[in-house]
Structure formats: C-alpha cells, structure tokens
Design a protein around this motif. Structure first.
Motif, PDB file in Angstrom:
ATOM      1  N   ASN A  10       8.991   6.278 -12.632  1.00  0.00           N
ATOM      2  CA  ASN A  10       7.684   6.734 -13.096  1.00  0.00           C
ATOM      3  C   ASN A  10       7.710   8.261 -13.182  1.00  0.00           C
ATOM      4  O   ASN A  10       7.954   8.934 -12.186  1.00  0.00           O
ATOM      5  CB  ASN A  10       6.596   6.260 -12.123  1.00  0.00           C
ATOM      6  CG  ASN A  10       5.210   6.739 -12.502  1.00  0.00           C
ATOM      7  OD1 ASN A  10       4.940   7.926 -12.459  1.00  0.00           O
ATOM      8  ND2 ASN A  10       4.351   5.806 -12.863  1.00  0.00           N
ATOM      9  N   LYS A  11       7.481   8.796 -14.385  1.00  0.00           N
ATOM     10  CA  LYS A  11       7.630  10.240 -14.600  1.00  0.00           C
ATOM     11  C   LYS A  11       6.707  11.047 -13.696  1.00  0.00           C
ATOM     12  O   LYS A  11       7.109  12.062 -13.115  1.00  0.00           O
ATOM     13  CB  LYS A  11       7.376  10.589 -16.064  1.00  0.00           C
ATOM     14  CG  LYS A  11       7.636  12.055 -16.388  1.00  0.00           C
ATOM     15  CD  LYS A  11       7.443  12.345 -17.879  1.00  0.00           C
ATOM     16  CE  LYS A  11       7.721  13.816 -18.164  1.00  0.00           C
ATOM     17  NZ  LYS A  11       7.526  14.137 -19.601  1.00  0.00           N
TER      18      LYS A  11
ATOM     19  N   THR B 215      10.911   5.471  -4.085  1.00  0.00           N
ATOM     20  CA  THR B 215       9.573   4.957  -4.376  1.00  0.00           C
ATOM     21  C   THR B 215       8.896   4.413  -3.129  1.00  0.00           C
ATOM     22  O   THR B 215       7.694   4.632  -2.907  1.00  0.00           O
ATOM     23  CB  THR B 215       9.663   3.840  -5.435  1.00  0.00           C
ATOM     24  OG1 THR B 215      10.313   4.351  -6.597  1.00  0.00           O
ATOM     25  CG2 THR B 215       8.279   3.343  -5.814  1.00  0.00           C
ATOM     26  N   GLU B 216       9.653   3.729  -2.287  1.00  0.00           N
ATOM     27  CA  GLU B 216       9.056   3.130  -1.083  1.00  0.00           C
ATOM     28  C   GLU B 216       8.497   4.197  -0.157  1.00  0.00           C
ATOM     29  O   GLU B 216       7.407   4.038   0.404  1.00  0.00           O
ATOM     30  CB  GLU B 216      10.098   2.279  -0.347  1.00  0.00           C
ATOM     31  CG  GLU B 216      10.449   0.992  -1.076  1.00  0.00           C
ATOM     32  CD  GLU B 216      11.328   0.098  -0.234  1.00  0.00           C
ATOM     33  OE1 GLU B 216      12.018   0.624   0.672  1.00  0.00           O
ATOM     34  OE2 GLU B 216      11.329  -1.120  -0.466  1.00  0.00           O
ATOM     35  N   ILE B 217       9.233   5.284   0.023  1.00  0.00           N
ATOM     36  CA  ILE B 217       8.761   6.361   0.899  1.00  0.00           C
ATOM     37  C   ILE B 217       7.469   6.964   0.373  1.00  0.00           C
ATOM     38  O   ILE B 217       6.556   7.280   1.138  1.00  0.00           O
ATOM     39  CB  ILE B 217       9.846   7.439   1.046  1.00  0.00           C
ATOM     40  CG1 ILE B 217      11.031   6.902   1.847  1.00  0.00           C
ATOM     41  CG2 ILE B 217       9.283   8.698   1.722  1.00  0.00           C
ATOM     42  CD1 ILE B 217      12.215   7.844   1.913  1.00  0.00           C
ATOM     43  N   LEU B 218       7.373   7.107  -0.948  1.00  0.00           N
ATOM     44  CA  LEU B 218       6.210   7.762  -1.533  1.00  0.00           C
ATOM     45  C   LEU B 218       5.005   6.850  -1.679  1.00  0.00           C
ATOM     46  O   LEU B 218       3.868   7.323  -1.656  1.00  0.00           O
ATOM     47  CB  LEU B 218       6.587   8.330  -2.915  1.00  0.00           C
ATOM     48  CG  LEU B 218       7.560   9.514  -2.917  1.00  0.00           C
ATOM     49  CD1 LEU B 218       7.950   9.872  -4.338  1.00  0.00           C
ATOM     50  CD2 LEU B 218       6.957  10.725  -2.215  1.00  0.00           C
ATOM     51  N   THR B 219       5.238   5.543  -1.804  1.00  0.00           N
ATOM     52  CA  THR B 219       4.114   4.657  -2.153  1.00  0.00           C
ATOM     53  C   THR B 219       3.710   3.673  -1.051  1.00  0.00           C
ATOM     54  O   THR B 219       2.611   3.125  -1.084  1.00  0.00           O
ATOM     55  CB  THR B 219       4.450   3.850  -3.420  1.00  0.00           C
ATOM     56  OG1 THR B 219       5.619   3.051  -3.178  1.00  0.00           O
ATOM     57  CG2 THR B 219       4.706   4.788  -4.597  1.00  0.00           C
ATOM     58  N   LYS B 220       4.600   3.446  -0.075  1.00  0.00           N
ATOM     59  CA  LYS B 220       4.277   2.476   0.966  1.00  0.00           C
ATOM     60  C   LYS B 220       3.915   3.206   2.262  1.00  0.00           C
ATOM     61  O   LYS B 220       4.735   3.936   2.826  1.00  0.00           O
ATOM     62  CB  LYS B 220       5.439   1.523   1.183  1.00  0.00           C
ATOM     63  CG  LYS B 220       5.701   0.646  -0.037  1.00  0.00           C
ATOM     64  CD  LYS B 220       6.766  -0.395   0.210  1.00  0.00           C
ATOM     65  CE  LYS B 220       6.954  -1.283  -1.009  1.00  0.00           C
ATOM     66  NZ  LYS B 220       7.994  -2.311  -0.781  1.00  0.00           N
TER      67      LYS B 220
END
Length: 422
Positions: free
Chosen positions: A153-154, A122-127
């Motif tokens: 998150n689907k 998630t961090e790689i994709l959102t931050k």
C-alpha cells in the motif's frame, strides 16, 4: 561569381567553423580535465575542490579576464561531512561493494559492529498487539529496514519510510532499499547511520549485518567561488554561472561529475572565451561565476548573494548551467516561464535557427544555484539538458559517457540571446 571572391568566402566560412570547433575541443578538454581522477571528484577529500579551483583560476588567467583578486577567488568556509575510508557492509557472510551495491548516506556518523536487522512490515504497522510488542523493543543495537514487498500500500509504505528515515524508534541505524544509489553531500550529522542498498542485494531474508563506517566531520572547511568578468559599456551585468564542485569521494570511490557539472563549467568558460575575443565591447558587463558547495546545499551561490561582487540591483539576468552535457530529449529552462520577455526572445531565436531541440520553459525550481538569486528577486534562469541523465550522482558520470548533444546549439542560443537582450 568571381573565382577569387568564392575562394575567400569559402576560406572565411571554414575559418569560422574552425573557431567553433576549437571551442568544442576546449569544452571537451575542460570536462575531461575536471572529471579526471586528478581532481578527486572535486569534493572534500584530498581538497579536490581546491585543486579544481587552481585549474579554473589558471584558465581565467589564460582568458585574460578581469577579477577582484589575483586568483579570482571569493573565499568562505562551511562545515562538511566526509568518509575518508572505504565503508564496509556485509549481509551475513557476503560483503557488498561500496558505490556499486550500497552507499552511506552523507549525514551518517561513524559506526562499527555486527547488528541484527528488524524489518518493519504491515503487521507491525496495522495490528495493535504486534505494534505494542514492537514498541517495547530496545533497538539500540538493531538496524531497521522496510519490507517494501509486504507494504504494497503506497500510503502505508510512505508512512513507514518517514518513520524509518527519521528513526523515531531509536534504532542503531537504518537500511533503505533503492534501485538507484544517488550519493550527495551534507553539512550536518545525524546521530545514526543510514545505508542505501540496491534492491536486488537486500531482502527480508537478511537478519544480520556487519558495518564499518568511518566519518570525518570538518567544522570549518575552506573553499571558494571564482569570478572573472569583462567590462561592458554599462555597469549593469549579465552573470553566466555554474557550480564546479561535485561529490568528491566515498572512501576510494571517485564521483567524477563530468555532466554534473563539468559540462556547465565548460559552457561558462566557452562564453568567456567568446566574449573576450569579440572585437566590439559588450553592452552589458559579462560576469563569469563558478560556485563551490552546490552539492552540499547551494552554499557558494548563497554566499555570493550575501556578499555580491557586483550589486544585485545591477544584475540584469543570471544564466545558470547545470548538467548540459546530454540532451537526447531536448533542453529545459527552469524559472523561464516566470519571465515572458526572455521567453519570447529565446523562443524567437530558437524558432529562427533551430539551435536546440524541444526547448521547454518551466516554473521556478530550487535545485541549482540560480535559485539563490531568485530568492533575492534577481532575474535568474537555469539551463538543463533532458535525457540520458541516469548517471547523475553516481560514479558512472564520466567524460566518456557524454555526447554533448545540445551543447553547441545551446552556446549559440545563449550567445545570440545575450547580444540581443535590452
């Protein structure tokens, strides 16, 4: 009632029952034979599909079908990717078992070495800051995997799956976690390997893997369809078809393909046996088609519709059988709802005789050989048995697992339908 007459009626009834029992025995024999190790999974290692074709040609000859060639073959070639050696995957020091713990995706090239594993989270994709650092990385010696627990998150997970599966980051290879290991076949190669690993065997603690994959890509693999027929009173024909190929082998692991699709082949041959024994010449010419290459993309049926042995405009209906060896939840007819006349006749016959349970009609479906005909605007339907199909595309699709729950009823339903269709 006269005693002799009663004895005669009972004898005839028992004889008729024994004829069907012999047909069921024949069906079981065909499925058992085709799914044995002698046929190497009817794929592209050790010419398993060709060995199966020799067997099926002999069966058509025994049934005394007519054909357009002495061995009933329709030849064609295709590219195909294979894995002639057992693939190796080690997670750290632990070696996994191929076909049980992991599979190599069929479009994978050769690959050998020890590589780091980087988990897309998630961090790689959102931050933004972390993502920028990630995009600077050289992943040419790294396998990329998805942290499916962290990506809860689907929508985000699906986005990550698309990124990883297409390898937009230029990684050495891709690791996918799945609960089911569904093998397949491909006619093309990607420039990176993909390994599908059982979810229970792979998690984010894995930071290094050792891989050894040896592929063999065959540019012009020779294969064949088979076609026999019984001449009817008219030149219009009914086609009964099934694919006889399966996935072959991944290294030494054999994919038997008893349900998929030894069961469909057994039905086609049973129908051929029935119509050959019939005293009355059928109204329509009865055509019995067995395709190769279905598992690699409907190759055999696509070749046939481009080079038909009977004119497509003279083809009244195509009846395709694929995975009909189970049926605890009933029988589906895909493409069925497109043809109200055929739906009405199948429904009437099944209502009168209760041949199969829970007969359901569906919209068009592209997942089997009927679809090649459908795209050419030839009426075509696809029979499929619902329930107990968990072994699909795995090494556990064996003869011993098949109950043939709906097989006898389906035979009778198709037999009656074909004889009443006008």
């Amino acid at each position: 009632m006269n005693y002799k007459r009663l004895v005669l009626i009972l004898a005839l009834t028992l004889f008729a029952s024994s004829l069907w029992a012999q047909d069921m025995n024949y069906a079981r024999k065909v499925i058992k034979d085709l799914s044995s190790d002698d046929y190497f999974g009817r794929g592209y290692i050790n010419k398993g599909d060709s060995i199966a074709a020799v067997y099926l040609s002999a069966e058509m000859r025994k049934l005394k079908l007519d054909g357009f060639s002495p061995n009933f073959y329709q030849l064609y070639t295709t590219p195909i990717n294979t894995f002639p050696e057992d693939p190796i995957l080690k997670l750290g020091d632990k070696q996994l078992e191929s076909a049980k713990d992991f599979i190599v995706y069929p479009d994978s090239p050769s690959c050998e070495g020890t590589f780091d594993v980087l988990w897309l989270n998630t961090e790689i994709l959102t931050k933004s800051k972390i993502r920028k650092e990630f995009l600077k990385k050289d992943l040419s010696q790294t396998f990329l995997a998805i942290d499916s627990v962290g990506l809860n998150n689907k929508q985000l997970y699906n986005f990550a799956s698309d990124l990883v599966s297409t390898n937009l980051f230029g990684a050495k290879g891709v690791l996918l976690r799945k609960n089911k290991l569904k093998y397949s076949a491909r006619t093309f190669l990607k420039d990176f390997p993909t390994l599908i690993v059982k979810s229970s065997k792979l998690d984010t603690t894995t930071s290094k893997i050792t891989v050894k994959i040896k592929n063999q890509f065959i540019e012009n693999y020779k294969t064949q369809n088979l076609m026999g027929y019984i001449q009817g009173q008219t030149d219009s024909c009914l086609i009964y078809c099934a694919h006889y190929d399966h996935l072959g082998m991944m290294g030494s692991k054999i994919y038997p393909g008893a349900n998929d699709n030894g069961s469909g082949v057994a039905m086609v041959l049973n129908l051929a046996k029935h119509y050959k024994k019939a005293k009355k010449k059928p109204h329509y010419t009865q055509v019995f088609l067995l395709f190769s290459g279905e598992e690699a993309g409907l190759l055999g049926s696509q070749h046939y519709v481009e080079h038909p042995l009977f004119p497509l405009e003279k083809t009244k209906l195509v009846i395709n059988f694929d995975m009909i060896g189970t049926g605890s939840e009933g029988v589906s007819i895909y493409n069925g709802s497109v043809y109200p006349k055929e739906v009405a006749l199948y429904t009437k016959l099944n209502d009168e005789h209760s041949y199969v349970e829970n007969l359901v009609f569906h919209l068009p479906d592209p997942s089997s050989d009927h679809y090649s005909f459908y795209k050419k605007e030839v009426k075509s339907i696809f029979f499929y048995s619902e329930g107990d199909n968990e072994d699909y595309h795995e090494t556990t699709d064996t003869y011993g697992e098949l109950k043939l729950t709906q097989f006898e009823g389906l035979f009778k339903l198709v037999r009656d339908f074909s004889e009443q269709l006008k």
